[in-house]
Design an enzyme around this catalytic site. Structure first.
Site, short mmCIF file in Angstrom:
data_model
loop_
_atom_site.label_atom_id
_atom_site.label_comp_id
_atom_site.label_asym_id
_atom_site.label_seq_id
_atom_site.Cartn_x
_atom_site.Cartn_y
_atom_site.Cartn_z
N HIS A 67 0.83 -1.21 0.00
CA HIS A 67 0.00 0.00 0.00
C HIS A 67 0.87 1.25 0.00
O HIS A 67 1.93 1.29 0.62
CB HIS A 67 -1.00 0.01 1.15
CG HIS A 67 -0.40 0.13 2.52
ND1 HIS A 67 -0.21 1.35 3.15
CD2 HIS A 67 0.02 -0.81 3.41
CE1 HIS A 67 0.30 1.16 4.35
NE2 HIS A 67 0.46 -0.15 4.53
N ASP A 184 6.19 2.28 6.22
CA ASP A 184 4.95 1.52 6.16
C ASP A 184 3.98 2.31 5.27
O ASP A 184 3.37 3.26 5.74
CB ASP A 184 4.40 1.34 7.58
CG ASP A 184 3.03 0.73 7.65
OD1 ASP A 184 2.58 0.14 6.65
OD2 ASP A 184 2.39 0.84 8.72
N GLU A 218 -5.30 1.16 2.78
CA GLU A 218 -4.94 0.16 3.78
C GLU A 218 -4.94 0.72 5.18
O GLU A 218 -5.38 0.05 6.13
CB GLU A 218 -3.56 -0.42 3.45
CG GLU A 218 -3.20 -1.69 4.21
CD GLU A 218 -2.61 -1.47 5.59
OE1 GLU A 218 -2.51 -2.44 6.36
OE2 GLU A 218 -2.24 -0.30 5.91
N GLU A 219 -4.45 1.94 5.35
CA GLU A 219 -4.32 2.51 6.69
C GLU A 219 -5.67 2.77 7.36
O GLU A 219 -5.73 2.98 8.58
CB GLU A 219 -3.49 3.81 6.65
CG GLU A 219 -2.02 3.61 6.30
CD GLU A 219 -1.23 2.88 7.38
OE1 GLU A 219 -1.82 2.50 8.41
OE2 GLU A 219 -0.02 2.69 7.18
N ASP A 239 4.19 -5.98 3.36
CA ASP A 239 3.98 -4.83 4.23
C ASP A 239 5.13 -4.79 5.23
O ASP A 239 6.03 -5.63 5.17
CB ASP A 239 2.61 -4.94 4.93
CG ASP A 239 2.01 -3.59 5.27
OD1 ASP A 239 2.78 -2.67 5.60
OD2 ASP A 239 0.78 -3.46 5.21
N HIS A 319 4.57 3.46 12.75
CA HIS A 319 3.65 4.60 12.87
C HIS A 319 4.30 5.80 13.54
O HIS A 319 3.61 6.74 13.93
CB HIS A 319 2.34 4.21 13.57
CG HIS A 319 1.40 3.48 12.68
ND1 HIS A 319 0.05 3.36 12.95
CD2 HIS A 319 1.59 2.83 11.50
CE1 HIS A 319 -0.53 2.66 11.99
NE2 HIS A 319 0.37 2.33 11.09
#
Length: 340
Positions: A67, A184, A218-219, A239, A319
């Site tokens: 993603h 990510d 995706e997030e 991922d 994150h």
């Protein structure tokens, strides 16, 4: 480093430089469309805005997903003092976004810079600075324009719903560490581009049909829930691999996920990935991810009848301001080649 690792790092830097929180991804997918075409493929944009590419081969299909959407923010309110209240897009955490520079994009194409700060952020003034909760209700965006009222901000064209995009601060060290926000999953997207380049450069004949789907939601949970080609029987998400206490993976390895928050991954695929890694002396770790979901899981939840798996380069501080290593990139690419 081999030429494909160098290419992947170049693509990762290019992707990371394009702001693309979930729902604000047209610029980055336009870039991907051009890159796939330059490699000799015929990519297509999905209705939701992702990029779907047929890499060739015959038989039951394997769908590789990564993603390109990231965490970010959106204007939720223009305050009377000319500051902005922000609502997060995805899992943007205020504890590690404080003092980060950002860009605000208006609906009519204007762009402004700013910073996320705690309200009353001067330590020499605010005696409660250390005790304040770091939440988006206690923080605000300071716009780098001479504004002191709601009316001043509205005159700039800023309004509720405008995206707020944070600086990635990408750097690659001489020792091979890759540091940036949003590794990510832009690092894995670059790895899939590297795999696509490898197939073309080496004129590889695939023994099965292989697709790539670069998703853009995706997030927020539904990136992989649509656009799976009809002949696909297996989905492999590429991922970020989790790195942290209680897990085996390091930033130098490729991680094979055996279970995440939604349950176990397909047993046969996990076994096949582990066997491919062992047979080819690829540095890997198998781990359970305690707080995680993937595009593969979203596809199953949407009702697709698929076997599913998940791999990725080890990434620390997920994150937040994330870190990986070129070794993890190379091991992930090697596992893709060995498994497929």
């Amino acid at each position: 480093m081999n030429k494909y690792t160098e290419y992947i790092l170049e693509q990762a830097e290019n992707l990371l430089a394009i702001d693309s929180p979930s729902g604000f991804t047209q610029a980055v997918t336009d870039y991907l469309m051009k890159e796939y075409k330059d490699l000799g493929y015929s990519p297509a944009k999905t209705t939701k805005g992702g990029v779907l590419v047929d890499l060739g081969g015959k038989g039951n299909g394997l769908l590789l997903t990564a993603h390109v959407d990231t965490l970010g923010g959106m204007t939720a309110q223009i305050k009377q003092n000319g500051r902005l209240r922000m609502t997060p897009v995805g899992g943007m955490n205020p504890n590690n976004a404080e003092t980060e520079n950002c860009r605000i994009y208006t609906f009519d194409g204007r762009e402004y810079t700013g910073t996320l700060q705690l309200q009353n952020a001067s330590i020499h003034v605010n005696k409660d600075f250390n005790n304040k909760s770091r939440s988006f209700d206690e923080m605000e965006i300071l716009i780098d324009e001479p504004v002191s009222s709601k009316e001043d901000v509205e005159a700039l064209g800023i309004m509720t719903g405008n995206y707020i995009c944070f600086d990635p601060r990408t750097t690659i060290t001489p020792s091979g560490y890759i540091k940036s926000r949003f590794l990510d999953d832009k690092l894995s997207t670059a790895i899939l581009l590297g795999y696509a380049k490898y197939l073309k450069d080496e004129n590889v004949s695939l023994t099965r049909r292989v697709y790539q789907h670069i998703t853009v939601f995706e997030e927020v949970g539904h990136g992989g829930s649509a656009s799976t080609p009809y002949d696909v029987t297996e989905i492999l998400s590429v991922d970020m691999g989790c790195v942290g206490d209680g897990l085996e993976c390091t930033e130098h390895q490729v991680s094979i996920c055996v279970k995440d928050s939604n349950g176990p991954y397909n047993y046969d695929i996990v076994k096949g990935l582990i066997k491919a890694a062992k047979d080819n002396n690829i540095d890997f770790a198998a781990d359970v991810y305690p707080h995680y979901g993937s595009d593969a899981g979203a596809a199953l939840q949407a009702g697709y009848d698929l076997r599913h798996g998940l791999i990725g380069p080890g990434v620390y501080a997920s994150h937040g301001y994330e870190r990986s290593h070129t070794d993890g990139v190379e091991n992930t690419l090697l596992l893709l080649k060995a498994y497929i």
